[in-house]
Design a protein around this motif. Structure first.
Motif, PDB file in Angstrom:
ATOM      1  N   MET A 125      14.899  56.456  11.682  1.00 39.96           N
ATOM      2  CA  MET A 125      15.524  55.377  12.448  1.00 39.96           C
ATOM      3  C   MET A 125      14.627  54.959  13.618  1.00 39.96           C
ATOM      4  SD  MET A 125      18.920  54.130  13.322  1.00 39.96           S
ATOM      5  CE  MET A 125      20.132  55.386  13.626  1.00 39.96           C
ATOM      6  N   HIS A 126      14.330  53.653  13.676  1.00 39.74           N
ATOM      7  CA  HIS A 126      13.567  53.096  14.797  1.00 39.74           C
ATOM      8  C   HIS A 126      14.262  51.817  15.229  1.00 39.74           C
ATOM      9  CE1 HIS A 126      10.153  55.758  14.240  1.00 39.74           C
ATOM     10  NE2 HIS A 126      10.129  55.469  12.947  1.00 39.74           N
ATOM     11  N   SER A 127      13.692  51.175  16.245  1.00 39.75           N
ATOM     12  CA  SER A 127      14.142  49.818  16.538  1.00 39.75           C
ATOM     13  C   SER A 127      12.932  48.963  16.858  1.00 39.75           C
ATOM     14  CB  SER A 127      15.170  49.779  17.674  1.00 39.75           C
ATOM     15  OG  SER A 127      14.541  49.631  18.927  1.00 39.75           O
ATOM     16  N   ARG A 166       9.049  47.573  21.962  1.00 35.50           N
ATOM     17  CA  ARG A 166       9.333  49.000  22.124  1.00 35.50           C
ATOM     18  C   ARG A 166      10.373  49.460  21.124  1.00 35.50           C
ATOM     19  NH1 ARG A 166       9.969  49.546  28.618  1.00 35.50           N
ATOM     20  NH2 ARG A 166       7.768  49.417  29.094  1.00 35.50           N
ATOM     21  N   CYS A 167      10.339  50.755  20.847  1.00 39.24           N
ATOM     22  CA  CYS A 167      11.380  51.369  20.029  1.00 39.24           C
ATOM     23  C   CYS A 167      12.474  51.856  20.968  1.00 39.24           C
ATOM     24  CB  CYS A 167      10.800  52.532  19.233  1.00 39.24           C
ATOM     25  SG  CYS A 167      12.057  53.432  18.308  1.00 39.24           S
ATOM     26  N   LEU A 168      13.721  51.474  20.698  1.00 41.43           N
ATOM     27  CA  LEU A 168      14.836  51.909  21.547  1.00 41.43           C
ATOM     28  C   LEU A 168      15.781  52.863  20.828  1.00 41.43           C
ATOM     29  CD1 LEU A 168      15.768  48.621  23.478  1.00 41.43           C
ATOM     30  CD2 LEU A 168      14.281  50.482  24.189  1.00 41.43           C
ATOM     31  N   GLU A 169      15.334  53.389  19.688  1.00 37.89           N
ATOM     32  CA  GLU A 169      16.129  54.417  19.011  1.00 37.89           C
ATOM     33  C   GLU A 169      15.317  55.695  19.070  1.00 37.89           C
ATOM     34  OE1 GLU A 169      19.097  54.328  17.684  1.00 37.89           O
ATOM     35  OE2 GLU A 169      19.458  52.170  17.822  1.00 37.89           O
ATOM     36  N   TYR A 170      15.881  56.742  19.621  1.00 39.15           N
ATOM     37  CA  TYR A 170      15.096  57.964  19.762  1.00 39.15           C
ATOM     38  C   TYR A 170      14.643  58.447  18.383  1.00 39.15           C
ATOM     39  CZ  TYR A 170      13.375  62.470  20.894  1.00 39.15           C
ATOM     40  OH  TYR A 170      12.542  63.539  21.014  1.00 39.15           O
ATOM     41  N   CYS A 171      13.318  58.595  18.223  1.00 41.21           N
ATOM     42  CA  CYS A 171      12.792  58.867  16.885  1.00 41.21           C
ATOM     43  C   CYS A 171      11.802  60.037  16.872  1.00 41.21           C
ATOM     44  CB  CYS A 171      12.132  57.609  16.328  1.00 41.21           C
ATOM     45  SG  CYS A 171      10.835  56.967  17.397  1.00 41.21           S
ATOM     46  N   GLY A 172      11.821  60.859  17.883  1.00 43.42           N
ATOM     47  CA  GLY A 172      10.941  62.023  17.848  1.00 43.42           C
ATOM     48  C   GLY A 172      10.093  62.125  19.101  1.00 43.42           C
ATOM     49  N   VAL A 174       7.095  61.431  20.133  1.00 41.86           N
ATOM     50  CA  VAL A 174       6.277  60.376  20.759  1.00 41.86           C
ATOM     51  C   VAL A 174       7.038  59.045  20.799  1.00 41.86           C
ATOM     52  CG1 VAL A 174       3.923  59.459  20.934  1.00 41.86           C
ATOM     53  CG2 VAL A 174       4.284  61.597  19.772  1.00 41.86           C
ATOM     54  N   HIS A 175       8.366  59.122  20.747  1.00 36.25           N
ATOM     55  CA  HIS A 175       9.199  57.911  20.799  1.00 36.25           C
ATOM     56  C   HIS A 175       8.822  57.019  21.982  1.00 36.25           C
ATOM     57  CE1 HIS A 175      12.707  55.379  21.331  1.00 36.25           C
ATOM     58  NE2 HIS A 175      12.955  55.965  22.478  1.00 36.25           N
ATOM     59  N   HIS A 176       8.602  57.648  23.159  1.00 34.13           N
ATOM     60  CA  HIS A 176       8.291  56.862  24.371  1.00 34.13           C
ATOM     61  C   HIS A 176       6.969  56.104  24.237  1.00 34.13           C
ATOM     62  CE1 HIS A 176       6.151  60.652  24.783  1.00 34.13           C
ATOM     63  NE2 HIS A 176       5.282  59.978  25.514  1.00 34.13           N
ATOM     64  N   GLY A 177       6.078  56.606  23.340  1.00 34.60           N
ATOM     65  CA  GLY A 177       4.769  55.977  23.185  1.00 34.60           C
ATOM     66  C   GLY A 177       4.770  54.906  22.099  1.00 34.60           C
ATOM     67  N   MET A 178       5.931  54.696  21.476  1.00 35.35           N
ATOM     68  CA  MET A 178       5.994  53.761  20.360  1.00 35.35           C
ATOM     69  C   MET A 178       6.164  52.346  20.910  1.00 35.35           C
ATOM     70  SD  MET A 178       8.246  54.106  16.966  1.00 35.35           S
ATOM     71  CE  MET A 178       8.367  52.799  15.765  1.00 35.35           C
ATOM     72  N   ARG A 179       5.032  51.716  21.177  1.00 36.79           N
ATOM     73  CA  ARG A 179       5.095  50.361  21.718  1.00 36.79           C
ATOM     74  C   ARG A 179       3.961  49.519  21.178  1.00 36.79           C
ATOM     75  NH1 ARG A 179       5.305  51.215  27.915  1.00 36.79           N
ATOM     76  NH2 ARG A 179       4.553  49.092  28.014  1.00 36.79           N
TER      77      ARG A 179
END
Ligand SMILES: [Cu+2]
Length: 189
Positions: A125-127, A166-172, A174-179
Motif C-alpha cells: 500500500m502506497h499513496s 509524497r507517499c502518505l500511506e505508511y509503507c515501511g 524508508v516511507h519518509h524518503g518516498m518522494r
C-alpha cells in the motif's frame, strides 16, 4: 501569518491546539460544576426542545449543508468527471509506486492542461500525493496492490512550479524518503 499556519508542522499543531481549547474549557467547566458546585443529576427534559436548541440545530444543519454544497465541485471525482466531459485534450501520466520510489512516465506538465494520473502499486500500500510548492496537499490517491485497474484522477495545474510528490500511506522503513517531483511549466513559455 497564514503562510506559517499551513507551511510548517508547528502551524498545523497550533491550529489543532487552538481548535481543542474551547472543548477543553467546556469539558473542564462541566467537570468542575458537577464535582463541586452542583453534584445533583442534571435536570433535563427529554421531550422539551428549547427554542435555543432548535435555533442552534437549524443553524448547524444549514452551515453543514451549505459547506457541503459549496465544496462539491472541489471533490476529486466531481472535478475529474467535469474535466473528462469537457472534451479538452488530456495529458496522460502513468505512475507506478513501489517501495520506496515512483516510476512516473512524464514529470514535466503544462499548466492549464488537464492531466490524468493513472497510478498503481507494484508491491504494498502506497499513496500518490501531490503538494503545491507552498506546502498544501492538492490531491492524494491511495494505491492498493494487486488491482487490475489503475486508480486515476484528473487534475489541472494552474501555476508553474515544482510540486512535490509524497507517499502518505505508511509503507515501511524508508516511507519518509518516498518522494518525487513534478515540474509544471507555463504552456506559453
Ligand atoms: Cu509510504
Amino acid at each position: 501569518m497564514l503562510d506559517f499556519l499551513y507551511q510548517s508542522g508547528w502551524g498545523a499543531f497550533t491550529i489543532m491546539l487552538l481548535l481543542q481549547i474551547p472543548f477543553v474549557i467546556v469539558f473542564l467547566s462541566i467537570v468542575y460544576k458537577k464535582a463541586f458546585v452542583d453534584s445533583a443529576p442534571s435536570a433535563t427534559h427529554p421531550k422539551k426542545f428549547s427554542r435555543v436548541e432548535v435555533t442552534w440545530l437549524a443553524f448547524a444543519g444549514a452551515v453543514f449543508l451549505l459547506v457541503n454544497i459549496l465544496s462539491i465541485s472541489y471533490m476529486p471525482m466531481v472535478s475529474t468527471a467535469h474535466a473528462a466531459k469537457s472534451g479538452q485534450a488530456i495529458q496522460e501520466v502513468d505512475v507506478t509506486a513501489r517501495s520506496w520510489s515512483y516510476d512516473i512516465s512524464e514529470r514535466t506538465i503544462e499548466a492549464g492542461v488537464p492531466v490524468r494520473f493513472s497510478a498503481k502499486s507494484a508491491d504494498t500500500m502506497h499513496s500518490f500525493s501531490v503538494y503545491h510548492p507552498d506546502g498544501r496537499v492538492l490531491f492524494t490517491m491511495q494505491l492498493l496492490p494487486g488491482l487490475k485497474q489503475a486508480a486515476s484522477t484528473i487534475y489541472t495545474f494552474t501555476e508553474p512550479g515544482r510540486y512535490t510528490v509524497r507517499c502518505l500511506e505508511y509503507c515501511g522503513i524508508v516511507h519518509h524518503g518516498m518522494r518525487d517531483e513534478l515540474v509544471v511549466v507555463d504552456a506559453r513559455g
